[in-house]
Write a protein that holds these residues in place. Structure first.
Motif, PDB file in Angstrom:
ATOM      1  N   VAL A 116      -6.098  13.027  -6.900  1.00 49.38           N
ATOM      2  CA  VAL A 116      -7.428  13.916  -7.085  1.00 49.38           C
ATOM      3  C   VAL A 116      -7.134  14.822  -8.271  1.00 49.38           C
ATOM      4  O   VAL A 116      -7.885  15.235  -9.388  1.00 49.38           O
ATOM      5  N   PHE A 117      -6.404  15.354  -8.280  1.00 50.59           N
ATOM      6  CA  PHE A 117      -6.020  16.326  -8.718  1.00 50.59           C
ATOM      7  C   PHE A 117      -5.588  16.119  -9.662  1.00 50.59           C
ATOM      8  O   PHE A 117      -5.509  16.870 -10.886  1.00 50.59           O
ATOM      9  N   PHE A 118      -4.632  15.037  -9.969  1.00 50.10           N
ATOM     10  CA  PHE A 118      -3.789  14.992 -11.396  1.00 50.10           C
ATOM     11  C   PHE A 118      -4.265  12.992 -11.759  1.00 50.10           C
ATOM     12  O   PHE A 118      -3.648  12.394 -11.563  1.00 50.10           O
ATOM     13  N   PRO A 119      -5.892  13.648 -12.270  1.00 54.32           N
ATOM     14  CA  PRO A 119      -6.537  11.815 -12.260  1.00 54.32           C
ATOM     15  C   PRO A 119      -6.139  11.297 -13.563  1.00 54.32           C
ATOM     16  O   PRO A 119      -4.999  11.721 -14.432  1.00 54.32           O
ATOM     17  N   LYS A 120      -6.161  10.094 -13.851  1.00 50.12           N
ATOM     18  CA  LYS A 120      -5.158   9.084 -15.310  1.00 50.12           C
ATOM     19  C   LYS A 120      -5.812   9.553 -16.051  1.00 50.12           C
ATOM     20  O   LYS A 120      -7.573   9.749 -16.170  1.00 50.12           O
ATOM     21  N   THR A 121      -4.874   9.343 -17.241  1.00 53.88           N
ATOM     22  CA  THR A 121      -5.537  10.053 -18.019  1.00 53.88           C
ATOM     23  C   THR A 121      -5.343   8.771 -19.735  1.00 53.88           C
ATOM     24  O   THR A 121      -3.615   8.214 -19.245  1.00 53.88           O
ATOM     25  N   GLU A 122      -5.840   8.662 -20.794  1.00 53.26           N
ATOM     26  CA  GLU A 122      -5.210   7.514 -21.368  1.00 53.26           C
ATOM     27  C   GLU A 122      -4.540   7.800 -21.994  1.00 53.26           C
ATOM     28  O   GLU A 122      -4.198   9.158 -22.221  1.00 53.26           O
ATOM     29  N   GLY A 123      -3.182   7.104 -22.606  1.00 54.22           N
ATOM     30  CA  GLY A 123      -2.092   7.418 -23.005  1.00 54.22           C
ATOM     31  C   GLY A 123      -0.749   7.437 -22.530  1.00 54.22           C
ATOM     32  O   GLY A 123       0.070   8.119 -23.140  1.00 54.22           O
ATOM     33  N   LYS A 124      -0.907   8.381 -21.011  1.00 51.04           N
ATOM     34  CA  LYS A 124      -0.391   8.636 -20.307  1.00 51.04           C
ATOM     35  C   LYS A 124       0.202   7.107 -19.236  1.00 51.04           C
ATOM     36  O   LYS A 124      -0.096   6.348 -19.249  1.00 51.04           O
ATOM     37  N   ALA A 125       1.683   7.037 -19.034  1.00 50.21           N
ATOM     38  CA  ALA A 125       2.283   6.063 -18.304  1.00 50.21           C
ATOM     39  C   ALA A 125       1.682   6.495 -16.413  1.00 50.21           C
ATOM     40  O   ALA A 125       3.308   6.701 -16.025  1.00 50.21           O
ATOM     41  N   GLN A 126       0.658   6.785 -15.620  1.00 52.45           N
ATOM     42  CA  GLN A 126       1.196   7.047 -14.522  1.00 52.45           C
ATOM     43  C   GLN A 126       0.550   5.562 -14.001  1.00 52.45           C
ATOM     44  O   GLN A 126       0.014   5.050 -13.891  1.00 52.45           O
ATOM     45  N   ASN A 127       1.091   6.224 -12.539  1.00 53.93           N
ATOM     46  CA  ASN A 127       1.025   5.081 -11.690  1.00 53.93           C
ATOM     47  C   ASN A 127       0.743   5.711 -10.211  1.00 53.93           C
ATOM     48  O   ASN A 127       1.441   7.098  -9.690  1.00 53.93           O
ATOM     49  N   PHE A 128       0.399   4.954  -9.013  1.00 56.37           N
ATOM     50  CA  PHE A 128       0.606   5.673  -7.664  1.00 56.37           C
ATOM     51  C   PHE A 128       1.747   4.894  -6.955  1.00 56.37           C
ATOM     52  O   PHE A 128       1.270   3.562  -7.387  1.00 56.37           O
ATOM     53  N   ASN A 129       2.340   4.824  -5.869  1.00 53.48           N
ATOM     54  CA  ASN A 129       3.487   3.933  -5.147  1.00 53.48           C
ATOM     55  C   ASN A 129       3.313   4.785  -4.253  1.00 53.48           C
ATOM     56  O   ASN A 129       2.501   5.703  -4.126  1.00 53.48           O
ATOM     57  N   LEU A 130       3.698   3.528  -3.658  1.00 54.26           N
ATOM     58  CA  LEU A 130       3.682   3.776  -2.109  1.00 54.26           C
ATOM     59  C   LEU A 130       4.647   3.203  -0.898  1.00 54.26           C
ATOM     60  O   LEU A 130       4.833   2.094  -1.578  1.00 54.26           O
ATOM     61  N   VAL A 131       6.076   3.219  -0.825  1.00 53.75           N
ATOM     62  CA  VAL A 131       7.145   3.204  -0.475  1.00 53.75           C
ATOM     63  C   VAL A 131       7.695   4.160   1.264  1.00 53.75           C
ATOM     64  O   VAL A 131       7.247   4.734   2.028  1.00 53.75           O
ATOM     65  N   GLY A 132       8.034   2.675   1.742  1.00 55.09           N
ATOM     66  CA  GLY A 132       8.351   2.822   2.983  1.00 55.09           C
ATOM     67  C   GLY A 132       9.701   3.095   3.590  1.00 55.09           C
ATOM     68  O   GLY A 132      10.064   2.185   2.447  1.00 55.09           O
ATOM     69  N   HIS A 133      10.554   3.600   4.037  1.00 51.79           N
ATOM     70  CA  HIS A 133      11.654   3.775   3.286  1.00 51.79           C
ATOM     71  C   HIS A 133      12.833   3.648   5.344  1.00 51.79           C
ATOM     72  O   HIS A 133      11.673   4.873   6.008  1.00 51.79           O
ATOM     73  N   PHE A 134      13.409   3.443   5.523  1.00 52.58           N
ATOM     74  CA  PHE A 134      14.453   3.603   6.693  1.00 52.58           C
ATOM     75  C   PHE A 134      15.687   4.035   6.317  1.00 52.58           C
ATOM     76  O   PHE A 134      16.704   3.276   5.163  1.00 52.58           O
ATOM     77  N   GLY A 135      17.296   4.675   7.514  1.00 52.64           N
ATOM     78  CA  GLY A 135      18.429   4.554   7.044  1.00 52.64           C
ATOM     79  C   GLY A 135      18.768   5.926   7.832  1.00 52.64           C
ATOM     80  O   GLY A 135      18.227   5.759   8.824  1.00 52.64           O
ATOM     81  N   ALA A 136      19.835   6.236   7.533  1.00 47.71           N
ATOM     82  CA  ALA A 136      20.167   7.633   8.654  1.00 47.71           C
ATOM     83  C   ALA A 136      20.916   8.747   7.756  1.00 47.71           C
ATOM     84  O   ALA A 136      21.239   9.040   7.319  1.00 47.71           O
ATOM     85  N   THR A 137      20.784   9.652   9.186  1.00 47.23           N
ATOM     86  CA  THR A 137      21.320  10.863   9.236  1.00 47.23           C
ATOM     87  C   THR A 137      22.821  11.272   9.028  1.00 47.23           C
ATOM     88  O   THR A 137      23.164  11.128   9.889  1.00 47.23           O
ATOM     89  N   MET A 138      23.873  11.766   8.195  1.00 48.57           N
ATOM     90  CA  MET A 138      25.305  11.901   8.872  1.00 48.57           C
ATOM     91  C   MET A 138      25.901  13.294   8.126  1.00 48.57           C
ATOM     92  O   MET A 138      25.287  14.069   7.615  1.00 48.57           O
ATOM     93  N   LEU A 139      26.770  13.755   8.729  1.00 42.79           N
ATOM     94  CA  LEU A 139      28.455  13.894   8.073  1.00 42.79           C
ATOM     95  C   LEU A 139      28.071  15.258   9.342  1.00 42.79           C
ATOM     96  O   LEU A 139      26.936  15.882  10.083  1.00 42.79           O
ATOM     97  N   ASN A 140      29.550  15.352   9.923  1.00 37.99           N
ATOM     98  CA  ASN A 140      30.011  16.253  10.738  1.00 37.99           C
ATOM     99  C   ASN A 140      29.016  16.201  12.602  1.00 37.99           C
ATOM    100  O   ASN A 140      29.385  17.244  13.453  1.00 37.99           O
ATOM    101  N   ARG A 141      28.308  14.855  12.295  1.00 38.53           N
ATOM    102  CA  ARG A 141      27.542  14.969  14.430  1.00 38.53           C
ATOM    103  C   ARG A 141      27.365  12.901  13.952  1.00 38.53           C
ATOM    104  O   ARG A 141      27.523  12.840  12.592  1.00 38.53           O
ATOM    105  N   PRO A 142      27.744  13.019  14.594  1.00 37.33           N
ATOM    106  CA  PRO A 142      26.192  11.315  15.288  1.00 37.33           C
ATOM    107  C   PRO A 142      25.337  10.996  14.502  1.00 37.33           C
ATOM    108  O   PRO A 142      24.023  11.851  13.319  1.00 37.33           O
TER     109      PRO A 142
END
Length: 139
Positions: A16-42
């Motif tokens: 809503v705050f950044f509505p689509k305007t003509e002439g710009k390559a605007q889009n909206f993505n919905l992404v789900g990620h999974f993975g792990a954090t690491m470094l010096n600990r399990p």
């Protein structure tokens, strides 16, 4: 659950705050990620759902929900695409604990709507590295 719903409302607020305007390559993505954090600990499991709103061809604003180390976070940030597909990002994490993540990644589009992402982030306060893979949909 309230924090997840609040994050979803923040994503809609970006639209809503950044509505689509003509002439710009605007889009909206919905992404789900999974993975792990690491470094010096399990390693710890990492999961997130992120809404990405393209302000210009090279800048995206992001907002979402992330869970890792038994903590829930709302995330707010931005991505810069210096070349097609490759991005640099910075995000703030809030709620159960505050942190800042700096990272980079790559987005591969399968067709006009489906995409896959690979990313790595360094969480400054937690002193951990996160590696993620995700799948998303472009609206």
């Amino acid at each position: 659950m309230k924090k997840f719903l609040f994050s979803c409302l923040m994503v809609l607020g970006l639209m809503v705050f950044f509505p689509k305007t003509e002439g710009k390559a605007q889009n909206f993505n919905l992404v789900g990620h999974f993975g792990a954090t690491m470094l010096n600990r399990p390693a710890k499991f990492l999961f997130d759902v992120e809404g990405q709103f393209g302000v210009t061809r090279t800048v995206m604003l992001t907002s979402g929900y992330q869970h890792w180390d038994n903590k829930n976070h709302a995330t707010f940030g931005m991505r810069i695409y210096p070349v097609d597909g490759f991005y640099l990002r910075a995000r703030g994490l809030f709620w159960n604990s505050a942190d800042v993540s700096l990272g980079a990644g790559f987005t591969k589009h399968f067709d006009q709507n489906w995409l896959m992402e690979f990313s790595g982030d360094y969480y400054i306060n937690a002193k951990r590295m996160g590696l993620q893979v995700g799948i998303g949909y472009r609206f």
